[in-house]
Design a protein around this motif. Structure first.
Motif, PDB file in Angstrom:
ATOM      1  N   GLY A 238      15.189  53.062  49.856  1.00 45.81           N
ATOM      2  CA  GLY A 238      16.626  52.794  49.836  1.00 45.81           C
ATOM      3  C   GLY A 238      17.169  52.173  51.105  1.00 45.81           C
ATOM      4  N   CYS A 239      16.320  51.455  51.832  1.00 40.80           N
ATOM      5  CA  CYS A 239      16.736  50.938  53.138  1.00 40.80           C
ATOM      6  C   CYS A 239      17.185  49.480  53.136  1.00 40.80           C
ATOM      7  CB  CYS A 239      15.604  51.117  54.150  1.00 40.80           C
ATOM      8  SG  CYS A 239      15.215  52.836  54.514  1.00 40.80           S
ATOM      9  N   ARG A 240      17.144  48.810  52.007  1.00 42.35           N
ATOM     10  CA  ARG A 240      17.574  47.402  51.978  1.00 42.35           C
ATOM     11  C   ARG A 240      19.043  47.314  52.394  1.00 42.35           C
ATOM     12  NH1 ARG A 240      15.706  42.634  49.364  1.00 42.35           N
ATOM     13  NH2 ARG A 240      14.033  43.862  48.396  1.00 42.35           N
ATOM     14  N   GLY A 241      19.319  46.525  53.440  1.00 34.05           N
ATOM     15  CA  GLY A 241      20.690  46.361  53.918  1.00 34.05           C
ATOM     16  C   GLY A 241      21.194  47.486  54.800  1.00 34.05           C
ATOM     17  N   GLU A 251      18.487  42.150  53.888  1.00 37.31           N
ATOM     18  CA  GLU A 251      18.627  42.238  52.436  1.00 37.31           C
ATOM     19  C   GLU A 251      17.703  41.248  51.743  1.00 37.31           C
ATOM     20  OE1 GLU A 251      22.731  41.824  51.442  1.00 37.31           O
ATOM     21  OE2 GLU A 251      23.317  43.715  52.393  1.00 37.31           O
ATOM     22  N   LYS A 252      17.272  40.225  52.469  1.00 30.31           N
ATOM     23  CA  LYS A 252      16.414  39.187  51.891  1.00 30.31           C
ATOM     24  C   LYS A 252      14.955  39.622  51.887  1.00 30.31           C
ATOM     25  CE  LYS A 252      15.779  34.162  52.155  1.00 30.31           C
ATOM     26  NZ  LYS A 252      16.173  32.922  52.884  1.00 30.31           N
ATOM     27  N   HIS A 253      14.514  40.286  52.961  1.00 29.34           N
ATOM     28  CA  HIS A 253      13.127  40.748  53.089  1.00 29.34           C
ATOM     29  C   HIS A 253      13.154  42.049  53.882  1.00 29.34           C
ATOM     30  CE1 HIS A 253       8.913  41.084  53.880  1.00 29.34           C
ATOM     31  NE2 HIS A 253       8.609  39.850  53.495  1.00 29.34           N
ATOM     32  N   ASN A 255      11.065  43.983  55.211  1.00 25.28           N
ATOM     33  CA  ASN A 255      10.197  44.241  56.358  1.00 25.28           C
ATOM     34  C   ASN A 255      10.658  43.466  57.589  1.00 25.28           C
ATOM     35  OD1 ASN A 255       8.095  45.626  57.615  1.00 25.28           O
ATOM     36  ND2 ASN A 255       6.605  44.005  57.227  1.00 25.28           N
ATOM     37  N   PHE A 256      11.906  42.985  57.545  1.00 28.96           N
ATOM     38  CA  PHE A 256      12.507  42.303  58.680  1.00 28.96           C
ATOM     39  C   PHE A 256      13.745  43.065  59.125  1.00 28.96           C
ATOM     40  CE2 PHE A 256       9.743  39.122  57.201  1.00 28.96           C
ATOM     41  CZ  PHE A 256       9.661  38.073  58.100  1.00 28.96           C
ATOM     42  N   LEU A 257      13.889  43.262  60.434  1.00 28.13           N
ATOM     43  CA  LEU A 257      15.110  43.803  61.012  1.00 28.13           C
ATOM     44  C   LEU A 257      15.900  42.647  61.612  1.00 28.13           C
ATOM     45  CD1 LEU A 257      13.751  46.983  62.855  1.00 28.13           C
ATOM     46  CD2 LEU A 257      14.457  46.727  60.461  1.00 28.13           C
ATOM     47  N   ILE A 258      17.223  42.781  61.604  1.00 25.05           N
ATOM     48  CA  ILE A 258      18.093  41.696  62.049  1.00 25.05           C
ATOM     49  C   ILE A 258      19.088  42.202  63.093  1.00 25.05           C
ATOM     50  CG2 ILE A 258      19.979  40.170  61.311  1.00 25.05           C
ATOM     51  CD1 ILE A 258      18.602  39.959  58.609  1.00 25.05           C
ATOM     52  N   ALA A 270      15.847  52.003  67.138  1.00 24.08           N
ATOM     53  CA  ALA A 270      16.273  53.223  66.440  1.00 24.08           C
ATOM     54  C   ALA A 270      16.336  52.991  64.933  1.00 24.08           C
ATOM     55  CB  ALA A 270      17.636  53.677  66.963  1.00 24.08           C
ATOM     56  N   LEU A 271      16.770  51.797  64.525  1.00 29.06           N
ATOM     57  CA  LEU A 271      16.797  51.464  63.102  1.00 29.06           C
ATOM     58  C   LEU A 271      15.379  51.480  62.538  1.00 29.06           C
ATOM     59  CD1 LEU A 271      18.203  50.471  60.520  1.00 29.06           C
ATOM     60  CD2 LEU A 271      17.986  48.128  61.400  1.00 29.06           C
ATOM     61  N   GLY A 272      14.448  50.877  63.260  1.00 26.28           N
ATOM     62  CA  GLY A 272      13.060  50.877  62.807  1.00 26.28           C
ATOM     63  C   GLY A 272      12.503  52.285  62.669  1.00 26.28           C
ATOM     64  N   ASP A 273      12.792  53.139  63.626  1.00 23.17           N
ATOM     65  CA  ASP A 273      12.301  54.520  63.565  1.00 23.17           C
ATOM     66  C   ASP A 273      12.937  55.299  62.416  1.00 23.17           C
ATOM     67  OD1 ASP A 273      10.395  54.454  65.589  1.00 23.17           O
ATOM     68  OD2 ASP A 273      11.855  54.906  67.166  1.00 23.17           O
ATOM     69  N   GLU A 274      14.217  55.020  62.143  1.00 18.87           N
ATOM     70  CA  GLU A 274      14.886  55.691  61.020  1.00 18.87           C
ATOM     71  C   GLU A 274      14.294  55.225  59.686  1.00 18.87           C
ATOM     72  OE1 GLU A 274      17.470  58.037  58.698  1.00 18.87           O
ATOM     73  OE2 GLU A 274      16.732  58.190  60.757  1.00 18.87           O
ATOM     74  N   VAL A 275      13.968  53.941  59.596  1.00 20.40           N
ATOM     75  CA  VAL A 275      13.309  53.426  58.397  1.00 20.40           C
ATOM     76  C   VAL A 275      11.957  54.104  58.215  1.00 20.40           C
ATOM     77  CG1 VAL A 275      12.211  51.384  57.381  1.00 20.40           C
ATOM     78  CG2 VAL A 275      14.503  51.196  58.375  1.00 20.40           C
TER      79      VAL A 275
END
Length: 309
Positions: A238-241, A251-253, A255-258, A270-275
């Motif tokens: 449930g992490c898209r977007g 939202e497009k891919h 496995n990419f953070l923006i 921190a976003l990566g670790d939460e994912v």
């Protein structure tokens, strides 16, 4: 570290050099020192004479990297034009400088009628980074085309390492710590230039359609776990977007953070670790970072407190 404690150089040495403009995420702190060597001899001499306790890190195009907000202690080495040449050696073999981009390598291969290296067109980085990380995409990996590479060790010594000596696994090598890749030989197979260009065009179109290339991003964030695709695990969790601070899961891919504009590197990490936490809770799979995380966290009290990947 004072300037007079550093070896004399023929290239460019900059103190407190901002790294954010040099990395794809456009975030993070400064390098204590940024060294852009004039040539191979300049690089070797500098590393030979530099205090062995001073950390050294190589920086390519900065695509697969989070530079933490406290900056990078020691010396960051960035290879310039002197290390960005690619030449045809015949026998479907290319000699590639460590600072050459994947686009230059694949274009030179096309002009020389060398097939099998088209996938490098899709990897936003330099030869040095490809060799260190066993870069790959669209069915190809560096370990499949590498013959050997020239590296400058932290001592300043130049060594040539065969592919078998690099201990390649998925997105990993056993390249010596502190070693800087200054050149590599890639071998493909004979091919027709038009067919090679067509394959490069196919790869470029596929990448454009599926990845957020026009955003401030760092490329693929997590390694694909055995038997899984990272983006699917992130999506199913449930992490898209999903956003945190100024950072977002694409939202497009997924496995990419923006960096949506003003994200700090702390936001992105921190976003990566939460994912990773949410994926583990959802599927039981532990995602591993593919993106390098380097340097110190903001507020680190001294240059000795370095965050580890």
């Amino acid at each position: 570290m004072m300037a007079d404690a550093l070896p004399k150089v023929a290239g460019k040495l900059t103190q407190d050099a901002p790294l954010a403009p040099l990395v794809w995420f456009k975030s993070g702190g400064a390098a204590e020192w940024l060294f852009e060597p004039k040539d191979l001899a300049d690089l070797q001499g500098f590393l030979r004479d530099l205090d062995p306790a001073t950390p050294v890190m190589a920086l390519g195009l900065g695509s697969n990297m989070i530079v933490r907000d406290g900056g990078v202690p020691g010396v960051v080495v960035r290879l310039g034009k002197a290390f960005a040449k690619v030449s045809d050696l015949g026998n479907s073999t290319l000699n590639c400088g460590g600072g050459a981009s994947g686009i230059l390598v694949s274009s030179t291969a096309r002009d020389a009628g060398v097939a099998g290296v088209e996938f490098l067109r899709s990897i936003p980085g330099t030869v040095g980074g490809f060799v260190r990380m066993n870069g790959g995409a669209y069915g190809g990996e560096v370990k499949d085309i590498l013959i050997d590479c020239d590296v400058v060790l932290r001592s300043g010594e130049l060594q040539t390492l065969a592919v078998a000596e690099l201990g390649y696994t998925y997105r990993h090598s056993e390249l010596p710590l502190g070693a800087i890749v200054v050149a590599a030989r890639f071998r493909g197979r004979p091919g027709e230039s038009a067919a090679i260009q067509a394959e490069m065009d196919r790869i470029s179109a596929s990448r454009e359609a599926s990845q957020p290339l026009r955003s401030k991003t760092g490329g693929s964030t997590f390694k694909n776990p055995e038997g899984h695709r990272a983006w699917e695990l992130v999506d199913k969790a449930g992490c898209r977007g999903f956003t945190l601070g100024g950072a977002q899961v694409s939202e497009k891919h997924t496995n990419f953070l923006i960096n949506m504009g003003e994200a700090t590197s702390a936001d992105i990490e921190a976003l990566g670790d939460e994912v990773r936490r949410r994926v583990k809770d959802n599927s039981g799979v532990e995602l591993e970072w593919e993106i390098q995380r380097v340097g110190m966290f903001a507020g680190a009290p001294d240059k000795n407190r370095v965050g580890r990947p």
